[in-house]
Design an enzyme around this catalytic site. Structure first.
Site, short mmCIF file in Angstrom:
data_model
loop_
_atom_site.label_atom_id
_atom_site.label_comp_id
_atom_site.label_asym_id
_atom_site.label_seq_id
_atom_site.Cartn_x
_atom_site.Cartn_y
_atom_site.Cartn_z
N GLU A 160 47.53 73.11 32.45
CA GLU A 160 46.79 72.28 33.40
C GLU A 160 46.94 70.82 32.98
O GLU A 160 46.74 70.48 31.81
CB GLU A 160 45.31 72.67 33.41
CG GLU A 160 44.44 71.77 34.28
CD GLU A 160 42.96 72.15 34.22
OE1 GLU A 160 42.66 73.35 34.06
OE2 GLU A 160 42.10 71.23 34.31
N GLU A 163 40.03 62.67 36.01
CA GLU A 163 38.68 63.21 36.11
C GLU A 163 37.72 62.07 35.81
O GLU A 163 38.02 61.14 35.07
CB GLU A 163 38.44 64.34 35.11
CG GLU A 163 39.14 65.63 35.44
CD GLU A 163 38.80 66.71 34.42
OE1 GLU A 163 38.07 67.65 34.79
OE2 GLU A 163 39.27 66.61 33.28
#
Length: 258
Positions: free
Chosen positions: A139, A144
């Site tokens: 990932e 974020e």
């Protein structure tokens, strides 16, 4: 003369060729393209103890008519076909099954939300998750942010032996809130190196050497995901200071290969 001209053309040739993009042009309140995006649905928490139920159509993900995608989290009773009842609704778009790529430059120009318990993300996940599982599929979190700290953008790598709270993470500290205006968040992913950027400024790099004895799994295709989560183990839950609705606004997504 021809040799000189050829050399000049090669020297000025672009480094990158676009392979995927969405400029989010379209009528106000229309749903995003189903040619480019599918959805994850429901309120199962997605491994993070999230509090929202993700929806389909244009309820929580829609074009604003000015060239932007809006992913909107709302405080309202919500449940999907999984029949899990939640107090919030939102949306999670993905290109899985429609587009994936190994290596390249991945960019999104976005304006972030702010508020405790709000968790926007633009990220990549390995195509092979269905066979090898997470985190072995790999990932790459392009962006974020947690709404209580809206002046920080995080870039993180998750893989076997370095996942969850143990992911390889860098952060970009802005002089102003990232919720105040648009910024370009991106990565350059090449064999044995991934670099993270905000507005073209390099702030973090990871190579296999940084993983020690853990395995580098970033040599296979990955697909895009964009979502706006409410709550979860990392940002915590909303409180009385959190204002709804919250919006992750995306001007464009562009992907390139060398």
């Amino acid at each position: 003369m021809m040799l000189v001209l050829g050399a000049l053309l090669m020297a000025t040739a672009p480094k990158w060729k676009m392979t995927f993009n969405d400029e989010f042009d379209g009528a106000a309140n229309s749903a995003p393209s189903t040619v480019r995006w599918t959805r994850d649905l429901g309120g199962g928490g997605f491994g993070n103890n999230e509090l929202e139920s993700y929806t389909a159509g244009n309820k929580n993900a829609f074009l604003d008519g000015h060239g932007n995608l809006v992913i909107e989290a709302r405080k309202e009773p919500a449940h999907g076909s999984d029949n899990i009842r939640r107090d919030y609704s939102s949306a999670r778009l993905k290109s899985g099954g429609l587009f994936s790529q190994t290596y390249g430059k991945f960019e999104a120009r976005a304006k972030l939300p702010r508020g405790k318990g709000i968790w926007p993300a633009i990220w990549l996940l390995g195509d092979n998750i269905g066979t090898v599982g997470w985190p072995t599929c790999g990932e790459i979190d392009i962006l974020e942010s947690i709404g209580a700290k809206a002046d920080i953008a995080y870039g993180t790598l998750h893989g076997p032996g370095y996942s969850g709270g143990g992911g390889k993470q860098g952060k970009f500290l802005s002089k102003e809130s990232l919720a105040d205006k648009f910024h370009v968040y991106g990565i350059e992913w090449e064999p044995e190196v991934i670099r993270w950027y905000v507005d073209g400024n390099l702030y973090y790099t990871v190579t296999p050497k940084d993983l020690g004895s853990n395995k580098w799994v970033f040599d296979k295709p990955q697909f895009l995901i964009m979502n706006l989560a409410v709550g979860g183990g990392w940002p915590g839950n909303p409180d009385e200071t959190t204002v709804f609705p919250q919006r992750l606004v995306v001007d464009y997504v562009r992907v390139y290969q060398r």
